[in-house]
Design a protein around this motif. Structure first.
Motif, mmCIF file in Angstrom:
data_model
loop_
_atom_site.group_PDB
_atom_site.id
_atom_site.type_symbol
_atom_site.label_atom_id
_atom_site.label_comp_id
_atom_site.label_asym_id
_atom_site.label_seq_id
_atom_site.Cartn_x
_atom_site.Cartn_y
_atom_site.Cartn_z
ATOM 1 N N GLN A 262 0.829 -1.203 0.000
ATOM 2 C CA GLN A 262 0.000 0.000 0.000
ATOM 3 C C GLN A 262 0.866 1.256 0.000
ATOM 4 O O GLN A 262 0.510 2.256 -0.612
ATOM 5 C CB GLN A 262 -0.952 -0.004 1.193
ATOM 6 N N GLN B 286 1.969 1.686 -3.516
ATOM 7 C CA GLN B 286 0.850 2.241 -4.271
ATOM 8 C C GLN B 286 0.757 3.749 -4.082
ATOM 9 O O GLN B 286 0.625 4.505 -5.045
ATOM 10 C CB GLN B 286 -0.448 1.563 -3.823
ATOM 11 N N SER B 287 0.873 4.194 -2.844
ATOM 12 C CA SER B 287 0.796 5.616 -2.531
ATOM 13 C C SER B 287 1.954 6.391 -3.158
ATOM 14 O O SER B 287 1.765 7.472 -3.729
ATOM 15 C CB SER B 287 0.791 5.786 -1.012
ATOM 16 N N ALA C 49 1.589 6.874 -6.876
ATOM 17 C CA ALA C 49 0.638 7.957 -7.142
ATOM 18 C C ALA C 49 1.283 9.325 -6.918
ATOM 19 O O ALA C 49 1.108 10.242 -7.727
ATOM 20 C CB ALA C 49 -0.598 7.794 -6.271
ATOM 21 N N GLU C 50 2.060 9.459 -5.820
ATOM 22 C CA GLU C 50 2.722 10.733 -5.516
ATOM 23 C C GLU C 50 3.727 11.121 -6.594
ATOM 24 O O GLU C 50 3.803 12.275 -7.004
ATOM 25 C CB GLU C 50 3.454 10.649 -4.173
ATOM 26 N N ARG D 179 -0.211 8.703 -11.114
ATOM 27 C CA ARG D 179 -0.972 7.579 -11.668
ATOM 28 C C ARG D 179 -1.479 6.685 -10.543
ATOM 29 O O ARG D 179 -0.712 6.265 -9.687
ATOM 30 C CB ARG D 179 -0.055 6.788 -12.592
ATOM 31 N N ASP D 180 -2.771 6.412 -10.560
ATOM 32 C CA ASP D 180 -3.357 5.501 -9.586
ATOM 33 C C ASP D 180 -3.222 4.076 -10.102
ATOM 34 O O ASP D 180 -3.670 3.765 -11.201
ATOM 35 C CB ASP D 180 -4.833 5.819 -9.349
ATOM 36 N N VAL D 181 -2.596 3.228 -9.313
ATOM 37 C CA VAL D 181 -2.402 1.828 -9.678
ATOM 38 C C VAL D 181 -3.207 0.986 -8.701
ATOM 39 O O VAL D 181 -3.098 1.166 -7.484
ATOM 40 C CB VAL D 181 -0.903 1.435 -9.600
ATOM 41 N N ALA D 182 -4.022 0.090 -9.229
ATOM 42 C CA ALA D 182 -4.841 -0.777 -8.382
ATOM 43 C C ALA D 182 -3.944 -1.684 -7.557
ATOM 44 O O ALA D 182 -2.920 -2.185 -8.039
ATOM 45 C CB ALA D 182 -5.777 -1.619 -9.243
#
Length: 108
Positions: free
Chosen positions: A31, A34-35, A38-39, A43-46
């Motif tokens: 997680q 993932q964060s 994005a930072e 890009r948001d990755v599932a």
């Protein structure tokens, strides 16, 4: 991606084919990956994409839309290059085995 993994796993380097989980990663650290993706990329990755593509190479190929990125997990052999054991397996071996087999067993 490798820089993010190094930061999260607190390792000086990771190989392109090293498995995140074999290096000591777990769901909470994933997680964090993932964060940070994005930072740094916007890009948001599932989270499931991160579970299904546990190497830097597989994840990068998936995010770039390369061949073989249909969302299927990487084959087990590809996820454990060189037959390395996991960090947990190494720790267990150093401690002399698997530990207690059931609640209350002190592993005499």
């Amino acid at each position: 991606m490798a820089d993010i993994w190094c930061d999260v796993l607190e390792m000086p380097e990771v190989g392109h084919d090293d498995n995140f989980f074999d290096l000591g990663g777990h769901s909470i650290l994933l997680q964090m990956v993932q964060s940070r993706i994005a930072e740094r990329t916007g890009r948001d990755v599932a989270l499931m994409d991160l579970f299904n593509h546990p190497t830097v190479r597989a994840l990068a190929r998936h995010l770039d839309g390369g061949p073989g990125t249909g969302g299927a997990p990487a084959p087990r052999a590809a996820r454990r290059p060189g037959g390395r054991t996991s960090r947990l397996g190494d720790r267990r071996a150093r401690l002399g085995g698997e530990g207690p087999q059931f609640p209350g067993d002190l592993g005499d």
